[in-house]
Structures are given as C-alpha cells and as structure tokens.
Design a protein around this motif. Sequence first.
Motif, PDB file in Angstrom:
ATOM      1  N   SER A  57      56.956  62.970  17.193  1.00 46.87           N
ATOM      2  CA  SER A  57      57.645  61.903  16.470  1.00 46.87           C
ATOM      3  C   SER A  57      59.109  61.882  16.857  1.00 46.87           C
ATOM      4  O   SER A  57      59.691  62.893  17.223  1.00 46.87           O
ATOM      5  CB  SER A  57      57.534  62.111  14.958  1.00 46.87           C
ATOM      6  N   LEU A  58      59.698  60.699  16.737  1.00 42.02           N
ATOM      7  CA  LEU A  58      61.089  60.491  17.096  1.00 42.02           C
ATOM      8  C   LEU A  58      61.820  59.885  15.911  1.00 42.02           C
ATOM      9  O   LEU A  58      61.358  58.910  15.325  1.00 42.02           O
ATOM     10  CB  LEU A  58      61.152  59.537  18.295  1.00 42.02           C
ATOM     11  N   MET A  59      62.933  60.485  15.548  1.00 37.81           N
ATOM     12  CA  MET A  59      63.750  59.950  14.466  1.00 37.81           C
ATOM     13  C   MET A  59      65.077  59.494  15.063  1.00 37.81           C
ATOM     14  O   MET A  59      65.822  60.295  15.622  1.00 37.81           O
ATOM     15  CB  MET A  59      64.003  61.002  13.389  1.00 37.81           C
ATOM     16  N   VAL A  60      65.332  58.185  14.985  1.00 40.17           N
ATOM     17  CA  VAL A  60      66.574  57.624  15.516  1.00 40.17           C
ATOM     18  C   VAL A  60      67.217  56.722  14.484  1.00 40.17           C
ATOM     19  O   VAL A  60      66.567  56.239  13.563  1.00 40.17           O
ATOM     20  CB  VAL A  60      66.353  56.831  16.823  1.00 40.17           C
ATOM     21  N   ASP A  61      68.497  56.464  14.669  1.00 43.92           N
ATOM     22  CA  ASP A  61      69.233  55.516  13.855  1.00 43.92           C
ATOM     23  C   ASP A  61      68.756  54.102  14.213  1.00 43.92           C
ATOM     24  O   ASP A  61      68.338  53.848  15.337  1.00 43.92           O
ATOM     25  CB  ASP A  61      70.726  55.667  14.151  1.00 43.92           C
ATOM     26  N   THR A  62      68.828  53.183  13.274  1.00 41.27           N
ATOM     27  CA  THR A  62      68.372  51.815  13.506  1.00 41.27           C
ATOM     28  C   THR A  62      69.072  51.176  14.702  1.00 41.27           C
ATOM     29  O   THR A  62      68.435  50.513  15.517  1.00 41.27           O
ATOM     30  CB  THR A  62      68.598  50.947  12.253  1.00 41.27           C
ATOM     31  N   SER A  63      70.370  51.402  14.836  1.00 38.61           N
ATOM     32  CA  SER A  63      71.097  50.795  15.958  1.00 38.61           C
ATOM     33  C   SER A  63      70.605  51.339  17.298  1.00 38.61           C
ATOM     34  O   SER A  63      70.516  50.605  18.278  1.00 38.61           O
ATOM     35  CB  SER A  63      72.599  51.022  15.811  1.00 38.61           C
ATOM     36  N   ILE A  64      70.264  52.618  17.338  1.00 37.82           N
ATOM     37  CA  ILE A  64      69.716  53.215  18.562  1.00 37.82           C
ATOM     38  C   ILE A  64      68.348  52.615  18.859  1.00 37.82           C
ATOM     39  O   ILE A  64      68.037  52.275  19.993  1.00 37.82           O
ATOM     40  CB  ILE A  64      69.574  54.749  18.418  1.00 37.82           C
ATOM     41  N   LEU A  65      67.536  52.468  17.830  1.00 32.89           N
ATOM     42  CA  LEU A  65      66.196  51.906  18.005  1.00 32.89           C
ATOM     43  C   LEU A  65      66.270  50.502  18.583  1.00 32.89           C
ATOM     44  O   LEU A  65      65.530  50.167  19.506  1.00 32.89           O
ATOM     45  CB  LEU A  65      65.447  51.905  16.673  1.00 32.89           C
ATOM     46  N   ILE A  66      67.163  49.702  18.076  1.00 33.95           N
ATOM     47  CA  ILE A  66      67.315  48.335  18.589  1.00 33.95           C
ATOM     48  C   ILE A  66      67.713  48.364  20.061  1.00 33.95           C
ATOM     49  O   ILE A  66      67.144  47.631  20.876  1.00 33.95           O
ATOM     50  CB  ILE A  66      68.350  47.557  17.745  1.00 33.95           C
ATOM     51  N   GLN A  67      68.651  49.221  20.412  1.00 33.65           N
ATOM     52  CA  GLN A  67      69.063  49.322  21.811  1.00 33.65           C
ATOM     53  C   GLN A  67      67.925  49.818  22.700  1.00 33.65           C
ATOM     54  O   GLN A  67      67.759  49.356  23.828  1.00 33.65           O
ATOM     55  CB  GLN A  67      70.273  50.245  21.936  1.00 33.65           C
ATOM     56  N   LEU A  68      67.132  50.745  22.194  1.00 29.87           N
ATOM     57  CA  LEU A  68      65.994  51.246  22.967  1.00 29.87           C
ATOM     58  C   LEU A  68      64.961  50.162  23.214  1.00 29.87           C
ATOM     59  O   LEU A  68      64.433  50.025  24.316  1.00 29.87           O
ATOM     60  CB  LEU A  68      65.337  52.417  22.241  1.00 29.87           C
ATOM     61  N   ILE A  69      64.669  49.403  22.174  1.00 27.93           N
ATOM     62  CA  ILE A  69      63.683  48.329  22.324  1.00 27.93           C
ATOM     63  C   ILE A  69      64.186  47.292  23.306  1.00 27.93           C
ATOM     64  O   ILE A  69      63.445  46.849  24.193  1.00 27.93           O
ATOM     65  CB  ILE A  69      63.363  47.700  20.950  1.00 27.93           C
TER      66      ILE A  69
END
Length: 80
Positions: A54-66
């Motif tokens: 599992s990966l736990m990231v901040d929402t802003s990081i998740l958006i950039q990753l997507i």
Amino acid sequence: MKQTEAVGMIGVLILAAGASTRLGKPKQLLQYRGQSFLRHTAKMAIALTFPWCSLMVDTSILIQLILSCQLASAVKTKLK
C-alpha cells in the motif's frame, strides 16, 4: 491463528505523505536513477513479493502522480 495465516498478513506500507515545504517541491517526485523516487520505491516494494503493498501519499502528490501517469505505470508493473 496459524503461522501461515499470520505470514499472509505481513505486507509493505510506503509512507510518502510529507509536504517537503523546505525543498519547495515534493521529494517523492524528485528524479532518482531515471525515475521518480516514489516510483523507484514502489518498484522495489513490489519486487519483495509480499501479499500486499500500500502507498500513503498526500492528495497533492496523488494528483501529480495521476497527471504524470507514474501511478498508472506502477500499478501496471504490479499486474504483469
């Protein structure tokens, strides 16, 4: 609980939710060996072949990753 059941509960948790405010940009997305540090870490975790990762990231990081498709590539790697 049997020993085999307990072993199945062990997995990998990647904590990558830091804001990197002093650096001014997400550390998780810095380049390391030709890929983002987060992608490198995810690939290494997947290679360990634990039952779950599992990966736990901040929402802003998740958006950039997507947006950069790095998350999709990491998931695709896991499905192969």
